[in-house]
Structures are given as structure tokens and as C-alpha cells.
Scaffold this active site. Sequence first.
Site, PDB file in Angstrom:
ATOM      1  N   ASP A  45      23.412 -51.376 -21.195  1.00  0.00           N
ATOM      2  CA  ASP A  45      22.823 -50.021 -20.836  1.00  0.00           C
ATOM      3  C   ASP A  45      23.775 -49.433 -20.186  1.00  0.00           C
ATOM      4  OD1 ASP A  45      21.091 -48.244 -21.577  1.00  0.00           O
ATOM      5  OD2 ASP A  45      19.289 -49.250 -19.642  1.00  0.00           O
ATOM      6  N   SER A 130      19.386 -58.617 -24.889  1.00  0.00           N
ATOM      7  CA  SER A 130      18.295 -60.035 -24.177  1.00  0.00           C
ATOM      8  C   SER A 130      19.165 -60.798 -23.495  1.00  0.00           C
ATOM      9  CB  SER A 130      16.744 -60.218 -24.786  1.00  0.00           C
ATOM     10  OG  SER A 130      15.643 -59.116 -25.107  1.00  0.00           O
ATOM     11  N   GLY A 132      21.285 -60.951 -21.752  1.00  0.00           N
ATOM     12  CA  GLY A 132      22.090 -61.138 -20.206  1.00  0.00           C
ATOM     13  C   GLY A 132      21.486 -60.977 -19.540  1.00  0.00           C
TER      14      GLY A 132
END
Length: 182
Positions: A45, A130, A132
Site C-alpha cells: 500500500d 494479507s 505481509g
Amino acid sequence: MSASSDVLAIGPARLAIVLGDITIIPADAIGNAANSALRGGGGVDGAIHAAGGPAIMSDLRSRFPGGTPTGTAVATTAGRLPARWVIHAVGPVWQGGQRREAELLASAYRSAVRVADELGASSLTLPAISAGIYGYPIAEAARIAIATTQAELRAATVVREITFILRDATLGSFRSALAGVR
């Protein structure tokens, strides 16, 4: 694109796994492992927001001020990224597997592919959602990712190529999951 890749043909479509950097590989849509607030974060992100610039966050703030629930996905501009759109998919935080994590992770991938299809994107790159900082066990996350995207590629009308762009830590698990569906 890295020389280290694996490909599975699914009718006229293809599912691929590549070692690389999701922010530099061109696609119609780039998938982002987002948080439900859609306000940026670390990992994939953070890298997507840094590479894409402020236009992505501006679009998120104006169009999705309340965020989006876990298991869903929304699209924004891609800013400076080599794509038309970023699809922000929200996966679950791993809490031991008893809080619908598998269902929510599959839903995040399903939503991302469906949003790409609705936008008219023929190619979509995805990270290991999900797997990480959200702590999802990598082997199980890979199995869910491959099974879900394979099923969605069969149903998609526009999306013809999904490529998982991965780092070293997740590559082996995704290769094993892909080999399991051949």
C-alpha cells in the site's frame, strides 16, 4: 518483467506469477493490498501510494471517505503508475483462522477481479493480499489467492490476464499453489 515466472492457461485467459515490483510492471489495473480506511499504510500500500503520487489518495478521500469493508475492493485513478486504475482490495488481518479470514480473503480477490472486469481492464496485477503485515499464513494465503483468481478468470468477460507480482518471501508458496491446480 522478471525472468522468474510461471503461467497457467485458463481458456483464453492466463494466470501468472512473477518476481518483481508491482509499481513498475504495466497493466490496465494494479491491485493494492489496502486497509479498510483506505488511507494509505505500509508494505505494498505504501509503495503504491509513493510511486503513484497524491492523485490516488485524493481520489480515495473524495470518492470513499468512509473507506470500504474487509473483503471488498474499490477503484481509483493510478496517478503516475503504469496503469489506468488502482484497485484497492481489503484483506483480513489474521486472527487465528476462526474469524472468517479465509472467506474474507477470497472475497477481497473476487472483488478485485470483478471491479477490474467492470472497468474493462483486460490485465490486472495483484500482490499477496494479507500475507505481509496482516500476518496471514503465506501458504494458505497463496492457495486462496490462486483458487479464487482462477475461478474468477473463468467467469470474467473482459479480464484476460492476472499476474501476481511477488517478492521472494511469497514466491515459493504461490508457485506451489499454482502447481496444485494444474
